[in-house]
Design an enzyme around this catalytic site. Structure first.
Site, PDB file in Angstrom:
ATOM      1  CG  ASP A 254      15.665  11.173   1.765  1.00  0.00           C
ATOM      2  OD1 ASP A 254      15.514  10.939   2.979  1.00  0.00           O
ATOM      3  OD2 ASP A 254      14.720  11.431   0.989  1.00  0.00           O
TER       4      ASP A 254
ATOM      5  CB  VAL B  37      14.136   2.236  -0.770  1.00  0.00           C
ATOM      6  CG1 VAL B  37      15.197   2.989   0.005  1.00  0.00           C
ATOM      7  CG2 VAL B  37      12.731   2.649  -0.331  1.00  0.00           C
TER       8      VAL B  37
ATOM      9  CE1 TYR C  94       4.938   3.929   9.062  1.00  0.00           C
ATOM     10  CE2 TYR C  94       3.928   3.309  11.146  1.00  0.00           C
ATOM     11  CZ  TYR C  94       5.023   3.775  10.428  1.00  0.00           C
ATOM     12  OH  TYR C  94       6.182   4.078  11.087  1.00  0.00           O
TER      13      TYR C  94
ATOM     14  CE  LYS D  19       7.678   1.523   9.201  1.00  0.00           C
ATOM     15  NZ  LYS D  19       9.124   1.687   8.992  1.00  0.00           N
TER      16      LYS D  19
HETATM   17  N1  LIG Z   1       8.244   9.544  13.318  1.00  0.00           N
HETATM   18  C1  LIG Z   1       7.766   8.532  14.040  1.00  0.00           C
HETATM   19  O1  LIG Z   1       7.015   8.727  15.036  1.00  0.00           O
HETATM   20  C2  LIG Z   1       8.134   7.110  13.701  1.00  0.00           C
HETATM   21  C3  LIG Z   1       7.797   6.121  14.613  1.00  0.00           C
HETATM   22  C4  LIG Z   1       8.138   4.807  14.336  1.00  0.00           C
HETATM   23  C5  LIG Z   1       8.808   4.495  13.179  1.00  0.00           C
HETATM   24  N2  LIG Z   1       9.137   5.470  12.296  1.00  0.00           N
HETATM   25  C6  LIG Z   1       9.845   5.092  11.084  1.00  0.00           C
HETATM   26  O2  LIG Z   1      11.062   5.777  11.013  1.00  0.00           O
HETATM   27  C7  LIG Z   1      11.451   5.935   9.642  1.00  0.00           C
HETATM   28  C8  LIG Z   1      11.821   7.385   9.373  1.00  0.00           C
HETATM   29  O3  LIG Z   1      10.703   8.189   9.610  1.00  0.00           O
HETATM   30  P1  LIG Z   1      10.778   9.741  10.008  1.00  0.00           P
HETATM   31  O4  LIG Z   1       9.808   9.942  11.103  1.00  0.00           O
HETATM   32  O5  LIG Z   1      12.172  10.146  10.158  1.00  0.00           O
HETATM   33  O6  LIG Z   1      10.117  10.393   8.716  1.00  0.00           O
HETATM   34  P2  LIG Z   1      10.683  11.494   7.699  1.00  0.00           P
HETATM   35  O7  LIG Z   1       9.573  11.776   6.753  1.00  0.00           O
HETATM   36  O8  LIG Z   1      11.270  12.618   8.453  1.00  0.00           O
HETATM   37  O9  LIG Z   1      11.847  10.694   6.969  1.00  0.00           O
HETATM   38  C9  LIG Z   1      11.581   9.676   6.041  1.00  0.00           C
HETATM   39  C10 LIG Z   1      12.505   9.892   4.866  1.00  0.00           C
HETATM   40  O10 LIG Z   1      12.299   8.816   3.933  1.00  0.00           O
HETATM   41  C11 LIG Z   1      12.414   9.388   2.636  1.00  0.00           C
HETATM   42  N3  LIG Z   1      11.748   8.517   1.663  1.00  0.00           N
HETATM   43  C12 LIG Z   1      10.419   8.337   1.468  1.00  0.00           C
HETATM   44  N4  LIG Z   1      10.235   7.496   0.451  1.00  0.00           N
HETATM   45  C13 LIG Z   1      11.447   7.131   0.011  1.00  0.00           C
HETATM   46  C14 LIG Z   1      11.899   6.275  -1.022  1.00  0.00           C
HETATM   47  N5  LIG Z   1      11.050   5.633  -1.828  1.00  0.00           N
HETATM   48  N6  LIG Z   1      13.236   6.108  -1.184  1.00  0.00           N
HETATM   49  C15 LIG Z   1      14.104   6.765  -0.391  1.00  0.00           C
HETATM   50  N7  LIG Z   1      13.742   7.613   0.565  1.00  0.00           N
HETATM   51  C16 LIG Z   1      12.420   7.790   0.770  1.00  0.00           C
HETATM   52  C17 LIG Z   1      11.751  10.747   2.750  1.00  0.00           C
HETATM   53  O11 LIG Z   1      12.170  11.605   1.695  1.00  0.00           O
HETATM   54  C18 LIG Z   1      12.219  11.198   4.120  1.00  0.00           C
HETATM   55  O12 LIG Z   1      13.387  11.983   4.059  1.00  0.00           O
HETATM   56  C19 LIG Z   1      10.275   5.430   8.808  1.00  0.00           C
HETATM   57  O13 LIG Z   1      10.542   4.126   8.372  1.00  0.00           O
HETATM   58  C20 LIG Z   1       9.133   5.434   9.804  1.00  0.00           C
HETATM   59  O14 LIG Z   1       8.154   4.493   9.475  1.00  0.00           O
HETATM   60  C21 LIG Z   1       8.808   6.788  12.520  1.00  0.00           C
END
Ligand SMILES: NC(=O)c1ccc[n+]([C@@H]2O[C@H](COP(=O)([O-])OP(=O)(O)OC[C@H]3O[C@@H](n4cnc5c(N)ncnc54)[C@H](O)[C@@H]3O)[C@@H](O)[C@H]2O)c1
Length: 265
Positions: free
Chosen positions: A39, A66, A157, A161
């Site tokens: 992360d 990333v 977003y 995606k």
């Molecule tokens: N939460 C939801 O409802 C949901 C729904 C569909 C998809 N998603 C996807 O799931 C994935 C995780 O989301 P989440 O809900 O756990 O969010 P989250 O914010 O809890 O986790 C995302 C993590 O990505 C890290 N991050 C951000 N930018 C970064 C970078 N440049 N390099 C490395 N790490 C980085 C953040 O520090 C964080 O820890 C995302 O891709 C999100 O789009 C989430």
């Protein structure tokens, strides 16, 4: 015996300091894999890795942005040096600016694409470099219900995606001849901290723009899910585990919904 034992496997999860990535890391570690918990927020990665190792499982926290190819290549090289291989890449790092399209900016769009789309490509390319020589590997991209349906609240977003779904299909085709599977998972809604650093979490932003209390927004969302419950990070982890197992050896270029029935496409 049918199983998903990952003993001896090496798994890299990006965004694993967050809610979904953390759940995925937990599941792979519980299945026996050595998990690299990566992360941009090293403290969050360390906290998750510490929880995993406290259970007697194996995990290593690493800092990774990333959007930085040098960092990604260095990490992949480090993993291969330490283990001789990388078996699974789970691309989970992501950000969201939740706000009406007409209030969003070019800069927010660029940042969203940089992490959610180009970041996925960066990591896939770097991992494939190592997986192709072994003719073995699995990649899972965490997509979204917004990968297949536009929105005026998450427009950028959703665009990122949609793009990541296109990458999943195209990279999957390119990798197939090397016995590498590339798939995506489309979660529905999970109550994590996503968006917090971009102005507010999903429910905070929905509450702000609707004028309704946050708890009521959460309840409205829950009621819109046919199974009437939010998914968890672990739920997404279980699907990722299946997609990385031999049970799924003939599945590639797919995007699987894990959303409590919210989407059927
Ligand atoms: N939460 C939801 O409802 C949901 C729904 C569909 C998809 N998603 C996807 O799931 C994935 C995780 O989301 P989440 O809900 O756990 O969010 P989250 O914010 O809890 O986790 C995302 C993590 O990505 C890290 N991050 C951000 N930018 C970064 C970078 N440049 N390099 C490395 N790490 C980085 C953040 O520090 C964080 O820890 C995302 O891709 C999100 O789009 C989430």
């Amino acid at each position: 015996m049918i199983g998903m034992d990952m003993t001896g496997k090496v798994t890299l999860v990006t965004g694993a300091g967050g809610g979904i990535g953390g759940g995925i890391a937990d599941v792979f570690a519980a299945a026996g894999a050595l998990v690299y918990v990566a992360d941009m927020e090293l403290d969050d990665a360390r906290a998750r890795a510490a929880q995993i190792t406290a259970r007697g499982l194996t995990a290593r926290a690493v800092r990774l942005d990333v959007t930085q190819k040098d960092e990604i290549n260095a990490l992949m090289d480090q993993i291969v040096k330490e283990n001789g291989k990388i078996d699974h890449l789970i691309n989970c790092a992501g950000i969201v600016y939740s706000k009406p399209y007409l209030e969003s900016s070019d800069d927010e769009f660029r940042k969203t694409l940089e992490v959610n789309l180009i970041g996925v490509d960066n990591c896939c390319r770097a991992a494939l470099g190592h997986m192709i020589s072994r003719k073995e590997g699995k990649i899972v991209n965490i997509l979204s219900a917004s990968s297949r349906m536009g929105s005026d609240f998450y427009t950028h977003y959703s665009a990122s995606k949609f793009g990541a779904l296109g990458l999943t299909q195209g990279i999957g085709l390119a990798a197939a001849r090397y016995n590498i599977n590339v798939n995506g998972i489309c979660p529905g809604i999970i109550d994590t901290r996503i968006g917090e650093k971009q102005g507010g979490t999903l429910s905070q932003q929905m509450a702000k723009y609707s004028g309704k209390p946050e708890e009521q927004m959460k309840e409205n969302i829950r009621r819109a899910i046919p199974l009437r419950r939010f998914q968890s990070g672990e739920d997404i982890g279980y699907m990722a585990l299946f997609l990385c197992s031999e049970l799924a050896k003939n599945i590639t270029c797919q995007a699987i919904n894990v959303c409590g029935g919210m989407r059927m496409n």
